[in-house]
Write a protein that holds these residues in place. Structure first.
Motif, PDB file in Angstrom:
ATOM      1  N   UNK A  92      12.454   5.734  -2.855  1.00 12.21           N
ATOM      2  CA  UNK A  92      13.268   5.396  -3.798  1.00 12.21           C
ATOM      3  C   UNK A  92      12.799   5.253  -5.463  1.00 12.21           C
ATOM      4  N   UNK A  93      13.717   5.636  -6.093  1.00  8.77           N
ATOM      5  CA  UNK A  93      13.474   5.795  -7.772  1.00  8.77           C
ATOM      6  C   UNK A  93      14.518   5.024  -8.141  1.00  8.77           C
ATOM      7  N   UNK A  94      14.121   4.069  -9.136  1.00  7.60           N
ATOM      8  CA  UNK A  94      15.103   3.047  -9.665  1.00  7.60           C
ATOM      9  C   UNK A  94      14.875   3.253 -11.186  1.00  7.60           C
ATOM     10  N   UNK A 144       7.500   5.568  -0.887  1.00  8.53           N
ATOM     11  CA  UNK A 144       7.257   5.572  -1.925  1.00  8.53           C
ATOM     12  C   UNK A 144       8.150   4.754  -2.823  1.00  8.53           C
ATOM     13  N   UNK A 145       7.721   3.857  -3.888  1.00  8.42           N
ATOM     14  CA  UNK A 145       8.691   3.187  -4.427  1.00  8.42           C
ATOM     15  C   UNK A 145       8.208   3.578  -5.795  1.00  8.42           C
ATOM     16  N   UNK A 205       3.825   2.638   0.792  1.00 12.34           N
ATOM     17  CA  UNK A 205       2.628   3.502   1.093  1.00 12.34           C
ATOM     18  C   UNK A 205       2.120   3.397  -0.573  1.00 12.34           C
ATOM     19  N   UNK A 206       3.075   3.883  -1.487  1.00 16.26           N
ATOM     20  CA  UNK A 206       2.589   4.017  -2.829  1.00 16.26           C
ATOM     21  C   UNK A 206       3.632   3.086  -3.465  1.00 16.26           C
ATOM     22  N   UNK A 207       3.284   2.610  -4.667  1.00 15.90           N
ATOM     23  CA  UNK A 207       4.026   1.944  -5.657  1.00 15.90           C
ATOM     24  C   UNK A 207       3.930   2.151  -7.190  1.00 15.90           C
ATOM     25  N   UNK A 208       4.726   2.675  -7.849  1.00 16.19           N
ATOM     26  CA  UNK A 208       4.498   2.885  -9.394  1.00 16.19           C
ATOM     27  C   UNK A 208       5.657   2.140 -10.212  1.00 16.19           C
ATOM     28  N   UNK A 209       5.283   1.190 -10.977  1.00 18.32           N
ATOM     29  CA  UNK A 209       6.198   0.446 -11.814  1.00 18.32           C
ATOM     30  C   UNK A 209       5.809   0.560 -13.243  1.00 18.32           C
ATOM     31  N   UNK A 236      -1.572   2.219  -2.699  1.00 14.29           N
ATOM     32  CA  UNK A 236      -1.758   2.813  -3.956  1.00 14.29           C
ATOM     33  C   UNK A 236      -0.699   1.983  -4.624  1.00 14.29           C
ATOM     34  N   UNK A 237      -1.124   1.043  -5.429  1.00 15.54           N
ATOM     35  CA  UNK A 237      -0.247   0.204  -6.325  1.00 15.54           C
ATOM     36  C   UNK A 237      -0.524   0.288  -7.764  1.00 15.54           C
ATOM     37  N   UNK A 238       0.578   0.815  -8.826  1.00 21.21           N
ATOM     38  CA  UNK A 238       0.042   1.194  -9.894  1.00 21.21           C
ATOM     39  C   UNK A 238       1.175   0.680 -11.036  1.00 21.21           C
ATOM     40  N   UNK A 239       0.811  -0.121 -11.647  1.00 22.49           N
ATOM     41  CA  UNK A 239       1.935  -1.080 -12.646  1.00 22.49           C
ATOM     42  C   UNK A 239       1.396  -0.919 -14.105  1.00 22.49           C
ATOM     43  N   UNK A 240       2.296  -0.502 -14.932  1.00 22.01           N
ATOM     44  CA  UNK A 240       2.070  -0.120 -16.055  1.00 22.01           C
ATOM     45  C   UNK A 240       3.412  -0.978 -16.815  1.00 22.01           C
ATOM     46  N   UNK A 241       3.365  -2.158 -17.257  1.00 15.95           N
ATOM     47  CA  UNK A 241       4.118  -3.011 -17.959  1.00 15.95           C
ATOM     48  C   UNK A 241       4.352  -3.116 -19.294  1.00 15.95           C
TER      49      UNK A 241
END
Length: 238
Positions: free
Chosen positions: A90-92, A106-107, A122-126, A140-145
């Motif tokens: 899902x791509x938001x 994959x989010x 499995x993988x979260x990119x925010x 894998x969780x990567x958050x760049x806020x």
């Protein structure tokens, strides 16, 4: 897909099976829907469960009253899901609200995501705005806020939390207060964070960067703390 599959076996009379569903104006879909593709460019309300076997595209406004299941989903408009949300990828880029949790492989969040309940993947990119009032879990969780966000708990193997310092977001930072990620718990193997307000952090190798405020850290192997970070209590465990 269990929920819709169960309904299929019990009552096929109320299921709308189509190859492709296109919504360009305003429409309401009653009963459960199964389709290969969903394309929403207008406004739609789906009163039953919906399963998209291939790809869902929401560029308009979609209100899903029950479960939403899709192999792939792109949201550049606005979507609200009242039931379970189960998506492969899902791509938001727009806005997505999930009122009963979110599951995916994959989010990717470049817009706004709000979840009531847990988020598992499995993988979260925010890189957008993320608010989750349950557990965010993934390998894998990567958050760049760039503004203040809130996630109740975070758990995974590799967790990276950074603040985006680009001047493009300076006005947003001013309007929404100090950009900070707020969480009660972070637990993982490799943890690298900055500008995070956390209650407890547990992990193998932990790096606590600039701007962090942490009540308690428990680590097994390595701990690095930036001079400008605040950590109240530290415990090393074997």
């Amino acid at each position: 897909m269990e929920g819709i599959q169960n309904k299929r076996s019990n009552d096929r009379s109320n299921i709308n099976i189509q190859e492709k569903v296109n919504v360009a104006g305003m429409n309401t879909l009653n009963g459960d829907v199964i389709c290969l593709k969903l394309n929403v460019a207008g406004m739609v309300k789906v009163n039953g469960n919906i399963e998209v076997m291939e790809k869902a595209e929401v560029a308009g406004v979609a209100n899903f009253e029950k479960d939403f299941i899709a192999s792939e989903c792109n949201i550049s408009g606005k979507a609200k899901i009242h039931g379970r949300s189960q998506v492969g990828d899902i791509h938001i880029a727009g806005m997505c609200t999930c009122l009963d949790g979110l599951e995916g492989k994959k989010i990717n969040v470049a817009g706004t995501l709000k979840v009531n309940g847990d988020t598992a993947c499995d993988a979260f990119y925010g890189e957008g705005t993320v608010n989750i009032d349950g557990l965010l879990s993934g390998d894998d969780i990567s958050i760049n806020f760039h503004q203040r966000i809130s996630i109740k708990e975070i758990g995974g193997k590799n967790i990276t939390i950074k603040r985006n310092e680009r001047e493009l977001f300076s006005l947003l930072q001013y309007l929404n207060g100090k950009p900070q990620l707020c969480t009660e718990l972070i637990e993982g193997d490799q943890i690298n964070i900055e500008h995070t307000d956390a209650g407890t952090i547990r992990g193998e190798d932990i790096t606590i960067g600039e701007g962090c405020e942490v009540n308690f850290v428990e680590y097994k192997s390595k701990l690095n703390v930036h001079p400008n970070a605040k950590v109240k209590k530290v415990l090393k465990v074997e």
